[in-house]
Enzyme design. Structure first.
Site, PDB file in Angstrom:
ATOM      1  N   HIS A  89      -8.327   7.012  -3.437  1.00 37.18           N
ATOM      2  CA  HIS A  89      -8.140   5.641  -3.889  1.00 37.18           C
ATOM      3  C   HIS A  89      -6.880   5.070  -3.259  1.00 37.18           C
ATOM      4  O   HIS A  89      -6.098   5.789  -2.621  1.00 37.18           O
ATOM      5  CB  HIS A  89      -8.017   5.589  -5.429  1.00 37.18           C
ATOM      6  CG  HIS A  89      -6.736   6.184  -5.947  1.00 37.18           C
ATOM      7  ND1 HIS A  89      -6.523   7.539  -6.020  1.00 37.18           N
ATOM      8  CD2 HIS A  89      -5.579   5.616  -6.410  1.00 37.18           C
ATOM      9  CE1 HIS A  89      -5.304   7.779  -6.502  1.00 37.18           C
ATOM     10  NE2 HIS A  89      -4.701   6.624  -6.742  1.00 37.18           N
ATOM     11  N   GLU A 149       3.636   4.660  -5.505  1.00 39.80           N
ATOM     12  CA  GLU A 149       3.460   5.706  -6.524  1.00 39.80           C
ATOM     13  C   GLU A 149       4.488   6.806  -6.331  1.00 39.80           C
ATOM     14  O   GLU A 149       4.640   7.351  -5.241  1.00 39.80           O
ATOM     15  CB  GLU A 149       2.046   6.276  -6.407  1.00 39.80           C
ATOM     16  CG  GLU A 149       1.764   7.488  -7.276  1.00 39.80           C
ATOM     17  CD  GLU A 149       0.286   7.877  -7.222  1.00 39.80           C
ATOM     18  OE1 GLU A 149      -0.581   6.979  -7.117  1.00 39.80           O
ATOM     19  OE2 GLU A 149      -0.001   9.085  -7.262  1.00 39.80           O
TER      20      GLU A 149
HETATM   21 MN    MN Z   1      -2.552   6.517  -6.962  1.00 46.80          MN
END
Ligand code: MN
Ligand code: MN
Length: 347
Positions: A54, A61
């Site tokens: 994804h 992140e």
């Molecule tokens: Mn992620």
């Protein structure tokens, strides 16, 4: 005054999103209103559990492994790729928009904390491979993948999120070649072994910090693990350049946030709780338990900045501080001049 919002969110009390390969609990600004600058997720992957391929467009992140082991893959827009294995105390950083996956490896569940540099980020709104293919005509998907249309009949009809598959083989050595499609491996390493670092130590505890200085790819986020001994206080301080997102790993704590205009709020924290401090707000953390207190913190800047109260006052002469605080000069002369940061409570 107590009309301040709460700076605490009981993340591990949230109903999780459960998938075949694991589960996730989320704290975005929707659940935790003060956390406008950062959001977070607590995720558990079974061995073989795969947080599917994804990407996300509105946040980078930053991951920290609490327990177990996992493997990540990532592609860069120039075609370089990387595959890395992580254990407890290791950190990863994935730039916004880069495609990636995370899989539990080894014999036990893997627990990690994800932090995102945008409070509006949601794990439920990522761009997942299975979701995309489920919303693409089969002929188009087949043409792109180079196979016959009917071979794709078994594709999922929606987002899988966390699949469950076989545990991947251990890598025989770090020199194992990447899959055939990787043009080359990336020189920008995605893994930083935070707990392997030697901490900055103080009389009341220690801190390990990682920023873009130690971990160059981590351009928009920094983080730290703070350990407080019983009776210790992470000194009154603030961060000029970043919001702070916390996950309490161990022990019992109390944090007070000073919001200016005569307002401050004190709340208690237990393992699994999340704390948040808006950029520039004064704060301190007290270990209120009988054992050590351990806190994971993340910031939405790749540059780590902090200003400690004692350090600040020590850079001003005693007469000035005496005037500011209406205290005799000889009292101010006795203020701590060095060695603050994590201090021991005096009774
Ligand atoms: Mn992620
Ligand atoms: Mn702080």
């Amino acid at each position: 005054m107590t009309d301040l919002p709460s700076y605490r969110f009981a993340l591990e009390q949230v109903q999780p999103r459960v998938s075949p390969g694991g589960l996730a609990r989320e704290a975005s600004v929707a659940e935790f209103p003060v956390s406008t600058g950062l959001s977070g997720v607590s995720m558990w992957l079974k061995p073989g559990g795969l947080r599917e391929l994804h990407w996300h467009t509105n946040a980078a992140e930053w991951g920290y492994v609490v327990a177990g082991a996992c493997r990540t893959t990532i592609i860069h827009p120039d075609g370089r790729a990387a595959l890395d294995d992580f254990g407890p105390g290791d950190v990863w950083y994935f730039p916004r928009g880069y495609g990636h996956s995370i899989q539990g490896i080894g014999g036990e569940e893997c627990h990690f904390i994800l932090v995102f540099d945008n409070g509006a980020f949601s794990e439920n709104a990522t761009f997942s491979l299975s979701d995309w293919l489920a919303h693409t005509p089969r002929e188009v998907a087949a043409a792109c993948l180079g196979v016959a249309t009917e071979t794709l009949d078994g594709l999922p009809d929606g987002e899988v999120y966390i699949a469950l598959g076989p545990v991947p083989d251990p890598r025989p050595s770090p020199d194992v070649p990447l899959p055939v499609g990787s043009r080359s491996t990336t020189a920008e390493h995605h893994r930083y072994r935070l707990l392997a670092e030697r901490p900055r130590s103080f009389p009341g505890g220690s801190i390990r910090t990682v920023s873009s200085v130690e971990f160059p790819i981590s351009r928009t986020m920094a983080g730290a693990v703070i350990e407080l001994e019983p009776g210790a206080i992470r000194e009154m301080h603030w961060h000029p350049n970043a919001d702070e997102w916390q996950y309490y790993l161990e022990g019992a704590a109390r944090m007070t946030v000073f919001a200016s205009r005569g307002q401050a709020r004190t709340e208690t924290f237990a393992p699994g709780d999340v704390g948040y401090v808006p950029m520039g707000f004064g704060h301190y953390i007290e270990n209120t338990g009988p054992g050590p207190c351990k806190v994971l913190v993340a910031f939405n800047s790749g540059t780590y900045q902090e200003i400690e109260l004692s350090e600040w006052l020590a850079t001003n002469d005693d007469q000035l501080v005496s005037t500011a605080l209406a205290l005799p000069t000889d009292i101010v002369a006795g203020f701590r001049k060095t060695g603050g940061f994590i201090v021991r409570e005096r009774r």
